[in-house]
Design an enzyme around this catalytic site. Structure first.
Site, short mmCIF file in Angstrom:
data_model
loop_
_atom_site.label_atom_id
_atom_site.label_comp_id
_atom_site.label_asym_id
_atom_site.label_seq_id
_atom_site.Cartn_x
_atom_site.Cartn_y
_atom_site.Cartn_z
N LYS A 34 0.84 -1.19 0.00
CA LYS A 34 0.00 0.00 0.00
C LYS A 34 0.88 1.25 0.00
O LYS A 34 1.62 1.50 0.94
CB LYS A 34 -0.88 0.05 1.24
N GLY B 167 7.15 4.64 8.26
CA GLY B 167 6.27 5.78 8.50
C GLY B 167 6.51 6.36 9.87
O GLY B 167 7.63 6.28 10.40
N SER B 168 5.46 6.89 10.47
CA SER B 168 5.62 7.59 11.74
C SER B 168 5.81 6.61 12.90
O SER B 168 5.32 5.47 12.86
CB SER B 168 4.39 8.45 12.01
N THR B 169 6.49 7.07 13.94
CA THR B 169 6.71 6.26 15.13
C THR B 169 5.37 5.92 15.78
O THR B 169 5.16 4.80 16.26
CB THR B 169 7.63 7.01 16.10
N GLU B 170 4.45 6.87 15.74
CA GLU B 170 3.13 6.66 16.34
C GLU B 170 2.43 5.45 15.72
O GLU B 170 1.97 4.54 16.43
CB GLU B 170 2.32 7.94 16.10
N GLY C 157 3.84 3.13 13.87
CA GLY C 157 4.70 1.97 14.08
C GLY C 157 4.42 1.29 15.41
O GLY C 157 4.31 0.07 15.49
N GLU D 162 10.49 0.85 10.15
CA GLU D 162 11.45 1.92 9.88
C GLU D 162 10.73 3.23 10.14
O GLU D 162 9.83 3.60 9.39
CB GLU D 162 11.97 1.81 8.45
N CYS E 282 13.46 10.64 6.76
CA CYS E 282 13.51 10.12 8.13
C CYS E 282 14.91 10.24 8.71
O CYS E 282 15.08 10.43 9.91
CB CYS E 282 13.04 8.68 8.17
N GLU F 168 10.55 15.31 15.61
CA GLU F 168 10.80 15.25 14.17
C GLU F 168 9.88 16.26 13.47
O GLU F 168 8.67 16.19 13.62
CB GLU F 168 10.51 13.83 13.67
P1 NAI Z 1 1.87 7.76 8.82
O1 NAI Z 1 2.75 6.89 9.64
O2 NAI Z 1 0.46 7.98 9.27
O3 NAI Z 1 1.80 7.19 7.31
C1 NAI Z 1 2.73 6.29 6.74
C2 NAI Z 1 1.97 5.15 6.07
O4 NAI Z 1 1.24 4.41 7.04
C3 NAI Z 1 0.93 5.61 5.05
O5 NAI Z 1 0.91 4.70 3.99
C4 NAI Z 1 -0.37 5.53 5.83
O6 NAI Z 1 -1.49 5.36 5.03
C5 NAI Z 1 -0.12 4.30 6.68
N1 NAI Z 1 -0.91 4.23 7.91
C6 NAI Z 1 -1.45 5.24 8.65
N2 NAI Z 1 -2.11 4.76 9.72
C7 NAI Z 1 -1.99 3.41 9.68
C8 NAI Z 1 -2.43 2.34 10.52
N3 NAI Z 1 -3.13 2.57 11.62
N4 NAI Z 1 -2.12 1.07 10.17
C9 NAI Z 1 -1.38 0.82 9.07
N5 NAI Z 1 -0.94 1.78 8.24
C10 NAI Z 1 -1.23 3.07 8.54
O7 NAI Z 1 2.61 9.15 8.66
P2 NAI Z 1 1.92 10.59 8.34
O8 NAI Z 1 0.71 10.76 9.21
O9 NAI Z 1 1.79 10.70 6.88
O10 NAI Z 1 3.06 11.59 8.84
C11 NAI Z 1 3.15 11.98 10.20
C12 NAI Z 1 4.59 12.13 10.60
O11 NAI Z 1 5.27 10.88 10.55
C13 NAI Z 1 5.43 13.01 9.69
O12 NAI Z 1 5.28 14.36 10.01
C14 NAI Z 1 6.81 12.50 9.97
O13 NAI Z 1 7.32 13.10 11.13
C15 NAI Z 1 6.61 11.03 10.20
N6 NAI Z 1 6.90 10.22 8.99
C16 NAI Z 1 8.06 9.50 8.94
C17 NAI Z 1 8.38 8.79 7.81
C18 NAI Z 1 9.64 8.01 7.70
O14 NAI Z 1 10.13 7.82 6.62
N7 NAI Z 1 10.17 7.49 8.77
C19 NAI Z 1 7.52 8.80 6.63
C20 NAI Z 1 6.28 9.53 6.80
C21 NAI Z 1 6.03 10.22 7.94
MG MG Z 2 -0.70 9.52 10.08
#
Ligand code: NAI
Ligand code: MG
Length: 487
Positions: free
Chosen positions: A191, A243-246, A248, A265, A299, A396
């Site tokens: 996804k 994605g986000s730590t939250e 994760g 990651e 990240c 971050e």
């Molecule tokens: P996010 O963690 O919500 O999104 C990343 C991916 O996870 C997206 O594909 C999203 O659809 C999916 N996702 C969201 N909620 C989910 C759940 N409950 N179960 C499974 N998959 C889920 O990140 P977001 O809200 O776009 O960004 C928030 C913050 O996270 C950013 O400001 C940044 O600080 C951090 N971030 C870090 C990344 C990294 O590469 N380590 C990448 C993106 C965001």
């Molecule tokens: Mg999010």
């Protein structure tokens, strides 16, 4: 003499040294009005949809599917059938052929994919696309050598891998996830992030061209609800999340006790540490690349600059001067350094943290630059006078915002660098090799760059400590999460 002088007078001297626009053409990409989910090698008409927009202009680009639990279930079913119907038992040398094909097609269609990826074209063209292809080439090489990579451990594929990726490197993260999974004989349900589905959808056409057997890779689009449905699905054997730590942490809770394999990651707050014996101008370039590359949506971005006190003033002065030359604007312009912020939500998060920085007492600097009227933009920003307790030094930001702190001794640099819940990357700038090694041993970070920053290679493992997650992607290490062993 007078003749010469007159000629000289008439020589066309440019009055203005700014760059003329150099836009890459959009014509190379054909966008459909509407996309479905790619399941079992076919397009599945989505039950629910949303519109995806360009963050640079806010124009609607296409209608995208928001995959429901039923649609995710069909994708997992297709992946399971493909796994059982031959992909997992195909000789590694045959799987490698598909990966090599995908790599070659990515190279052939790189202009198309670079335009569609939506970020500054200079970066997608020169970084994301070559690295994405390199990743497939690299893991193609491992597909028939798994027995040698893990001798006497009888490596076998895990099964169906559920992969959830973010929006900062849409195609590159897809490559990081899919290449090792297929090399090891798994099938995939991936996804992309809800704001950046287009290159993943075009990638389905790359798979068609490569004649990858149906169901080996399935792509479903949608937001976190779709992601959660993949994580939840009983027939998924492994989850790979970036994605986000939250989120994760939520996934880790959700999977506890399920027996599913997991790699995470997550975020970072990397220290870029500059010693007074470094090559100063080179360090300034590295600092700029460390935090303004990809709008700071990285990240492993070097978002905390730790400067040795003795060079603080000349360094900050050089840095500010260099910032004035960064060009912010149209991502498709080949001269653009900093493009649009990915979404309104992300822009608001950056604005909130920057306001907090000013409120807490840090000093803000932004070079004069005119931001486009439409779309989501944020000027390159540097904060000086930052205390370690400030939010801009702890959280971050994921935007083009740098916090500058100082240190006196190497011990102090290590202490400050490690003073964060994250541990993804770090940078060290010094002339002394011994100091690089001394620092690298003490920095709690998955990657330590020396006299460079944000450098990637498919053969080099990447991943975090602490709240930056666990598991490694890239290199030999990157195979392990996609294998089971008889032990
Ligand atoms: P996010 O963690 O919500 O999104 C990343 C991916 O996870 C997206 O594909 C999203 O659809 C999916 N996702 C969201 N909620 C989910 C759940 N409950 N179960 C499974 N998959 C889920 O990140 P977001 O809200 O776009 O960004 C928030 C913050 O996270 C950013 O400001 C940044 O600080 C951090 N971030 C870090 C990344 C990294 O590469 N380590 C990448 C993106 C965001
Ligand atoms: Mg999010």
């Amino acid at each position: 003499m007078t003749d010469l002088e007159r000629k000289h007078d008439r020589a066309p001297v440019p009055r203005d040294w700014t760059y003329a626009p150099a836009p890459e053409s959009r014509e190379i990409v054909r966008l459909d009005e509407r996309y479905g989910h790619f399941v079992g090698g076919e397009w599945l008409e989505p039950a629910e949809t949303y519109e995806t927009i360009s963050p640079a202009s806010e124009e609607t680009l296409a209608t995208i599917g928001q995959a429901t639990r039923e649609e995710v279930d069909r994708a997992v079913g297709a992946a399971r059938s493909a796994f059982a119907d031959g992909w997992s038992s195909l000789p590694g040398s045959e799987r490698a052929k598909y990966l090599f094909r995908i790599a070659r097609i990515l190279q052939e269609r790189s202009r198309e994919l670079a335009v569609l990826d939506g970020k500054p074209i200079k970066e997608s063209r020169d970084v994301d696309l070559p690295l994405a292809a390199a990743h497939f080439f690299y893991y193609a090489g491992w597909a028939d050598k798994l027995e040698y990579a893990f001798p006497n451990r009888a490596p076998r594929p895990v099964g169906v891998a559920g992969q959830i990726i973010p929006w900062n490197f849409p195609l590159l993260m897809l490559a990081w996830k899919i290449a090792p999974a297929l090399a090891c004989g798994n099938t995939v349900v991936l996804k992309p992030a809800e704001t950046t589905p287009l290159t993943a959808l075009l990638f389905c056409d790359v798979l068609r061209q490569a004649e990858l057997p149906a169901g080996v890779v399935n792509i479903v689009t949608g937001d976190g609800r779709t992601g959660a449905a993949i994580v939840d699905h009983a027939d998924v054997d492994k989850i790979a999340f970036t994605g986000s730590t939250e989120v994760g942490k939520a996934i880790q809770r959700q999977l506890a006790g399920s027996g599913k394999k997991l790699t995470l990651e997550l975020g970072g707050k990397a220290a870029n540490i500059v010693f007074d014996d470094c090559a100063l101008d080179q360090a300034v370039e590295g600092i700029v690349n460390g935090i303004y590359f990809n709008q700071g949506h990285v990240c492993c971005a070097g978002s905390r600059l730790l400067v040795q006190e003795s060079i603080y003033e000349p360094l900050v002065e050089k840095l500010k001067r260099r910032l004035e030359t960064l060009r912010v604007g149209d991502p498709l312009d080949k001269n653009t350094d900093v493009g649009a912020i990915n979404s309104r939500m992300q822009l608001e998060k950056i604005q909130e943290l920057v306001a907090a920085g000013e409120e807490e007492g840090a000093e803000i600097y932004q070079p004069p630059c005119r931001l486009p009227e439409k779309g989501y933009w944020f000027a390159p920003t540097v904060f000086t006078n930052v205390a370690q307790s400030y939010r801009i030094a702890q959280e971050e930001i994921f935007g083009p915002v740098l916090s500058v702190l100082t240190f006196r001794t190497p011990e102090e640099a290590v202490e400050k660098a490690n003073n964060t819940p994250y541990g993804l990357s770090a940078g060290v700038w010094t002339e002394k090799g011994s100091r690089i090694l001394w620092m690298a041993q003490r920095l709690r970070a998955g990657v330590v760059w020396a006299n460079t920053f944000n450098r990637f290679d498919p053969s080099s493992p990447f991943g975090g400590y602490k709240e930056s997650g666990f598991g490694r992607e890239g290199g030999l290490h990157g195979l392990e999460p996609y294998l089971r062993f008889d032990e």
